[in-house]
Design a protein around this motif. Structure first.
Motif, short mmCIF file in Angstrom:
data_model
loop_
_atom_site.label_atom_id
_atom_site.label_comp_id
_atom_site.label_asym_id
_atom_site.label_seq_id
_atom_site.Cartn_x
_atom_site.Cartn_y
_atom_site.Cartn_z
N LEU A 62 0.80 -1.22 0.00
CA LEU A 62 0.00 0.00 0.00
C LEU A 62 0.84 1.27 0.00
N PHE A 191 -3.03 -5.16 -5.22
CA PHE A 191 -3.40 -3.80 -4.81
C PHE A 191 -4.81 -3.45 -5.29
N TYR A 241 -0.71 4.43 -8.74
CA TYR A 241 0.01 3.23 -8.29
C TYR A 241 0.87 2.66 -9.42
#
Length: 287
Positions: A62, A191, A241
């Protein structure tokens, strides 16, 4: 290292045994290992080890995009949950939450609703299959949704190698092992599953607690629940991300990382649409 009385390893049969077997690594057992106390201590040790590695893996996943993949590539693997194990654990967590959200909420009614050519074709296939099985429309719908729910859990795994193949093409000049692309793909989808779990929890709170209590928030909540809202949030979170992960793992420059992020984000969307259609056919013909 001296052998223990010439006794072979109880696990693999090797004669190269001391306190630990040189071949399989198992510690040689004594009568004390078969006590209730030893059983409880082993269980506590195993659980604390798994919990600790799982917590470390999720925190790294994360907070540091690409870190888990870099650690795996550079050989620092024992401190984290293995990539596929992590993905499967998160997959289970997601599908416990998913029925309470609108995420991947595919149902029989979604496939046969509408007047477009795709819906009409699916209705024709459904009717032929239903007649063959001798089910009423209501019975068929119930069975379809039950099988569909199970199919969702496995078909996400098919997205990962395709995503890894795209990475292999985009970074062909780096001549990396395909396993490295697979591991990064697993971590990206892990994720994504965490995002879905958090989004599902937020969706539940908004619809069951916030909206009934605060009427002024209903417009904003309705937007978040819409396709536009979900797509916007997903683009912001997954785009960031992917960008940071590509920079960390593949050492991409800023501009090339942005371009590759756009390609990969649209690939995730395309795979989701393909996943939706494939689910229909695999469910239909496995009833």
């Amino acid at each position: 290292m001296a052998e223990v009385g010439g006794v072979a390893c109880t696990n693999c049969g090797s004669a190269t045994v001391a306190v630990y077997c040189a071949d399989c690594g198992q510690r040689q057992l004594s009568h004390r290992d078969f006590s209730v106390r030893a059983l409880m201590l082993d269980a506590a040790k195993e659980l604390s080890s798994v919990d600790g590695r799982l917590a470390s893996s999720i925190v790294a996943l994360l907070t540091r995009p690409g870190k888990l993949t870099r650690e795996w590539i550079e050989g620092r693997q024992r401190r984290y949950v293995k990539p596929l194990s992590l993905f499967l654990l998160l997959n289970v967590a997601f599908f416990l939450v998913q029925p309470h959200t609108q995420l991947l909420s595919y149902k029989y009614s979604n496939y046969v609703f509408g007047s477009n050519a795709g819906a009409r074709q699916r209705v024709a296939l459904v009717e032929a299959r239903r007649a063959k099985l001798g089910l009423t429309p209501a019975e068929f719908a119930v069975r379809f949704d039950a099988v569909l729910q199970g199919q969702k859990k496995s078909l996400l795994l098919f997205d990962i190698p395709i995503f890894a193949l795209a990475l292999a093409i985009l970074f062909a000049f780096q001549r990396r092992l395909f396993a490295e692309h697979i591991v990064f793909s697993v971590h990206v989808y892990a994720f994504l599953l965490i995002f879905f779990v958090v989004a599902g929890a937020v969706y539940f709170l908004l619809t069951h607690w916030v909206a009934p209590a605060f009427a002024a928030t209903r417009g904003a909540i309705a937007w978040i629940q819409s396709d536009e809202g979900i797509t916007t949030l997903l683009a912001a979170v997954m785009g960031s991300y992917l960008y940071l992960g590509l920079r960390n793992v593949y050492k991409s420059g800023r501009i090339t990382a942005v371009l590759r992020t756009i390609i990969l984000f649209y690939l995730i969307g395309a795979l989701t649409n393909v996943h939706h259609d494939v689910l229909f056919y695999t469910t239909l013909y496995t009833l």
